[in-house]
Design a protein around this motif. Structure first.
Motif, PDB file in Angstrom:
ATOM      1  N   ALA A   9      85.734  23.065  14.243  1.00 56.04           N
ATOM      2  CA  ALA A   9      85.308  24.293  15.015  1.00 56.04           C
ATOM      3  C   ALA A   9      85.344  25.472  13.875  1.00 56.04           C
ATOM      4  CB  ALA A   9      86.113  24.654  16.269  1.00 56.04           C
ATOM      5  N   VAL A  10      84.333  25.954  13.765  1.00 57.53           N
ATOM      6  CA  VAL A  10      84.064  26.994  12.812  1.00 57.53           C
ATOM      7  C   VAL A  10      84.821  28.270  13.612  1.00 57.53           C
ATOM      8  CG1 VAL A  10      82.529  28.645  11.779  1.00 57.53           C
ATOM      9  CG2 VAL A  10      81.966  26.242  11.966  1.00 57.53           C
ATOM     10  N   THR A  11      85.746  29.019  12.583  1.00 56.96           N
ATOM     11  CA  THR A  11      86.594  30.041  12.960  1.00 56.96           C
ATOM     12  C   THR A  11      86.042  31.157  12.287  1.00 56.96           C
ATOM     13  OG1 THR A  11      88.269  29.885  11.524  1.00 56.96           O
ATOM     14  CG2 THR A  11      88.477  28.511  13.498  1.00 56.96           C
ATOM     15  N   SER A  12      86.475  32.317  12.781  1.00 59.39           N
ATOM     16  CA  SER A  12      86.082  33.619  12.330  1.00 59.39           C
ATOM     17  C   SER A  12      86.642  33.776  10.906  1.00 59.39           C
ATOM     18  CB  SER A  12      86.430  34.854  12.970  1.00 59.39           C
ATOM     19  OG  SER A  12      87.969  34.731  13.090  1.00 59.39           O
ATOM     20  N   ASN A  13      87.766  33.176  10.478  1.00 58.50           N
ATOM     21  CA  ASN A  13      88.265  33.371   9.377  1.00 58.50           C
ATOM     22  C   ASN A  13      88.321  32.072   8.191  1.00 58.50           C
ATOM     23  OD1 ASN A  13      88.965  35.902   8.061  1.00 58.50           O
ATOM     24  ND2 ASN A  13      91.269  35.499   7.695  1.00 58.50           N
ATOM     25  N   GLN A  14      87.216  31.635   8.203  1.00 61.99           N
ATOM     26  CA  GLN A  14      87.036  30.490   7.402  1.00 61.99           C
ATOM     27  C   GLN A  14      86.301  30.490   6.326  1.00 61.99           C
ATOM     28  OE1 GLN A  14      85.853  27.560  10.493  1.00 61.99           O
ATOM     29  NE2 GLN A  14      85.523  26.037   9.147  1.00 61.99           N
ATOM     30  N   LEU A  15      86.791  29.517   5.214  1.00 60.53           N
ATOM     31  CA  LEU A  15      85.974  29.689   4.001  1.00 60.53           C
ATOM     32  C   LEU A  15      85.441  28.291   3.679  1.00 60.53           C
ATOM     33  CD1 LEU A  15      88.004  31.933   1.444  1.00 60.53           C
ATOM     34  CD2 LEU A  15      85.714  32.372   2.697  1.00 60.53           C
ATOM     35  N   LYS A  16      84.245  28.112   3.211  1.00 55.39           N
ATOM     36  CA  LYS A  16      83.858  26.866   2.620  1.00 55.39           C
ATOM     37  C   LYS A  16      84.035  26.721   1.054  1.00 55.39           C
ATOM     38  CE  LYS A  16      80.126  23.572   2.502  1.00 55.39           C
ATOM     39  NZ  LYS A  16      78.662  23.128   3.062  1.00 55.39           N
ATOM     40  N   ILE A  17      84.826  25.785   0.453  1.00 58.13           N
ATOM     41  CA  ILE A  17      85.008  25.789  -0.891  1.00 58.13           C
ATOM     42  C   ILE A  17      84.202  24.340  -1.330  1.00 58.13           C
ATOM     43  CG2 ILE A  17      86.488  25.550  -2.809  1.00 58.13           C
ATOM     44  CD1 ILE A  17      86.355  28.279  -1.206  1.00 58.13           C
ATOM     45  N   VAL A  18      83.566  24.306  -2.340  1.00 62.53           N
ATOM     46  CA  VAL A  18      82.943  22.948  -2.891  1.00 62.53           C
ATOM     47  C   VAL A  18      83.369  22.530  -4.311  1.00 62.53           C
ATOM     48  CG1 VAL A  18      80.957  22.959  -1.457  1.00 62.53           C
ATOM     49  CG2 VAL A  18      80.766  24.064  -3.542  1.00 62.53           C
ATOM     50  N   LEU A  19      83.841  21.547  -4.451  1.00 58.91           N
ATOM     51  CA  LEU A  19      84.116  21.075  -5.917  1.00 58.91           C
ATOM     52  C   LEU A  19      82.897  20.298  -6.275  1.00 58.91           C
ATOM     53  CD1 LEU A  19      87.052  20.860  -4.133  1.00 58.91           C
ATOM     54  CD2 LEU A  19      87.861  20.008  -6.317  1.00 58.91           C
ATOM     55  N   VAL A  20      82.444  20.501  -7.511  1.00 59.45           N
ATOM     56  CA  VAL A  20      81.478  19.827  -8.498  1.00 59.45           C
ATOM     57  C   VAL A  20      81.795  19.610  -9.586  1.00 59.45           C
ATOM     58  CG1 VAL A  20      79.651  21.326  -6.883  1.00 59.45           C
ATOM     59  CG2 VAL A  20      80.174  22.142  -8.783  1.00 59.45           C
ATOM     60  N   GLY A  21      80.955  18.640 -10.271  1.00 58.16           N
ATOM     61  CA  GLY A  21      81.017  18.351 -11.797  1.00 58.16           C
ATOM     62  C   GLY A  21      80.849  16.905 -11.945  1.00 58.16           C
ATOM     63  N   GLN A  22      80.832  16.526 -13.001  1.00 56.03           N
ATOM     64  CA  GLN A  22      80.470  15.094 -13.254  1.00 56.03           C
ATOM     65  C   GLN A  22      81.624  14.164 -12.620  1.00 56.03           C
ATOM     66  OE1 GLN A  22      78.478  15.602 -17.517  1.00 56.03           O
ATOM     67  NE2 GLN A  22      79.885  13.841 -17.295  1.00 56.03           N
ATOM     68  N   GLY A  23      81.139  12.909 -12.473  1.00 53.58           N
ATOM     69  CA  GLY A  23      81.990  11.918 -12.033  1.00 53.58           C
ATOM     70  C   GLY A  23      83.272  11.542 -13.037  1.00 53.58           C
ATOM     71  N   GLY A  24      84.374  11.205 -12.361  1.00 51.08           N
ATOM     72  CA  GLY A  24      85.624  10.958 -13.084  1.00 51.08           C
ATOM     73  C   GLY A  24      86.140  11.976 -13.900  1.00 51.08           C
ATOM     74  N   VAL A  25      86.073  13.387 -13.509  1.00 46.16           N
ATOM     75  CA  VAL A  25      86.548  14.578 -14.172  1.00 46.16           C
ATOM     76  C   VAL A  25      87.826  14.854 -13.360  1.00 46.16           C
ATOM     77  CG1 VAL A  25      84.573  15.574 -15.169  1.00 46.16           C
ATOM     78  CG2 VAL A  25      85.295  16.307 -12.854  1.00 46.16           C
ATOM     79  N   GLY A  26      88.005  14.334 -12.148  1.00 45.44           N
ATOM     80  CA  GLY A  26      89.192  14.490 -11.305  1.00 45.44           C
ATOM     81  C   GLY A  26      88.871  15.546 -10.175  1.00 45.44           C
ATOM     82  N   LYS A  27      87.557  15.605  -9.691  1.00 40.15           N
ATOM     83  CA  LYS A  27      87.421  16.366  -8.677  1.00 40.15           C
ATOM     84  C   LYS A  27      88.303  15.968  -7.153  1.00 40.15           C
ATOM     85  CE  LYS A  27      83.300  16.069  -8.523  1.00 40.15           C
ATOM     86  NZ  LYS A  27      83.072  15.041  -9.470  1.00 40.15           N
ATOM     87  N   SER A  28      88.349  14.687  -6.922  1.00 39.85           N
ATOM     88  CA  SER A  28      89.103  14.165  -5.819  1.00 39.85           C
ATOM     89  C   SER A  28      90.510  14.119  -5.980  1.00 39.85           C
ATOM     90  CB  SER A  28      88.421  12.679  -5.649  1.00 39.85           C
ATOM     91  OG  SER A  28      87.213  12.670  -5.346  1.00 39.85           O
ATOM     92  N   SER A  29      90.928  14.022  -7.286  1.00 38.61           N
ATOM     93  CA  SER A  29      92.322  14.214  -7.687  1.00 38.61           C
ATOM     94  C   SER A  29      93.049  15.404  -7.288  1.00 38.61           C
ATOM     95  CB  SER A  29      92.703  13.628  -8.844  1.00 38.61           C
ATOM     96  OG  SER A  29      92.459  12.137  -9.070  1.00 38.61           O
ATOM     97  N   ILE A  30      91.901  16.425  -7.913  1.00 36.08           N
ATOM     98  CA  ILE A  30      92.485  17.861  -7.584  1.00 36.08           C
ATOM     99  C   ILE A  30      92.758  18.303  -5.877  1.00 36.08           C
ATOM    100  CG2 ILE A  30      91.715  20.295  -7.615  1.00 36.08           C
ATOM    101  CD1 ILE A  30      90.753  19.657 -10.426  1.00 36.08           C
ATOM    102  N   THR A  31      91.826  17.685  -5.375  1.00 36.51           N
ATOM    103  CA  THR A  31      91.663  17.793  -3.902  1.00 36.51           C
ATOM    104  C   THR A  31      92.854  17.270  -3.046  1.00 36.51           C
ATOM    105  OG1 THR A  31      89.038  17.953  -3.783  1.00 36.51           O
ATOM    106  CG2 THR A  31      90.226  17.690  -1.523  1.00 36.51           C
ATOM    107  N   LEU A  32      92.943  15.807  -3.543  1.00 38.08           N
ATOM    108  CA  LEU A  32      94.085  15.411  -3.044  1.00 38.08           C
ATOM    109  C   LEU A  32      95.504  15.836  -3.092  1.00 38.08           C
ATOM    110  CD1 LEU A  32      94.711  12.542  -1.309  1.00 38.08           C
ATOM    111  CD2 LEU A  32      95.133  11.416  -3.212  1.00 38.08           C
ATOM    112  N   GLN A  33      95.659  16.188  -4.529  1.00 39.02           N
ATOM    113  CA  GLN A  33      96.890  16.825  -4.852  1.00 39.02           C
ATOM    114  C   GLN A  33      97.349  18.347  -4.042  1.00 39.02           C
ATOM    115  OE1 GLN A  33     100.204  16.887  -5.861  1.00 39.02           O
ATOM    116  NE2 GLN A  33      99.456  15.788  -7.846  1.00 39.02           N
TER     117      GLN A  33
END
Length: 211
Positions: free
Chosen positions: A24-48
């Motif tokens: 559910a969308v709340t009043s104090n909510q932020l959307k953050i996106v991670l972008v960049g080439q494959g293999g740079v570690g976006k998923s690893s940063i998120t998981l960590q």
């Protein structure tokens, strides 16, 4: 939902249960996106950041994966909707649809891969073209744990590019967790106001439905 002409693959990664959670969308909510080439570690940063885990053999993201975490800023709880987008060229047209409503973007490159650093410019351009909000950008050089032996992009080079364009800049290691929490804290604090509130101008409706 098809990915750039593929009829047999979903546009979001379903390897983690959180990617399939309705929220559910709340009043104090932020959307953050991670972008960049494959293999740079976006998923690893998120998981960590979200789970405090590191997986050496994490699967490549297909389309985008959704995670969430609550962060306290100046006594206020802020829910972060974190979208880890795919970095392969064949998913670029799909990744763009996840930029809508983003208040912050983490643009990641690999400090051991010069090409990924040079490619960051095109990812930022695509992000700005497809976002409907003013987006606070943080340029992130990942794989700091390999800096001594394999670095090909200096810290000064990354920092200079970021400062020239008005972006935040951080170097991280998803493997050792170095600067991971600081990265998200710095970005969120740059977005929210002094009272820890999310500015009303941000549109949290990203028009993505998870089932």
């Amino acid at each position: 939902m098809a990915c750039c002409g593929s009829s047999d693959k979903p546009c979001y990664n379903t390897t983690d249960s959180l990617t399939r959670s309705k929220h559910a969308v709340t009043s104090n909510q932020l959307k953050i996106v991670l972008v960049g080439q494959g293999g740079v570690g976006k998923s690893s940063i998120t998981l960590q950041y979200v789970k405090g885990q590191y997986n050496e053999y994490i699967d490549m993201t297909i389309g985008a994966a959704y995670f969430y975490k609550t962060l306290s800023v100046n006594g206020k709880d802020i829910k972060l909707d974190i979208w880890d987008t795919a970095g392969q060229d064949r998913f670029r047209c799909v990744a763009a649809m996840f930029y809508r409503g983003a208040a912050g973007a983490i643009v990641v490159y690999d400090i051991t891969d010069k090409e990924s650093f040079l490619g960051a410019q095109s990812w930022i351009k695509q992000l700005l073209q497809n976002s409907n909000n003013p987006v606070q950008i943080c340029l992130v050089g990942n794989k700091l744990d390999l800096a001594d032996s394999r670095r090909s992009v200096s810290k000064e080079e990354g920092k200079s590019f970021a400062e020239k364009n008005g972006y935040l800049f951080v170097e991280t290691s998803a493997k050792t967790a170095e600067n991971i929490d600081g990265l998200f804290n710095q970005l969120v604090r740059k977005i929210v106001n002094a009272d820890g509130e999310v500015p009303a101008s941000y549109d949290n409706d990203n028009n993505i439905t998870l089932t």
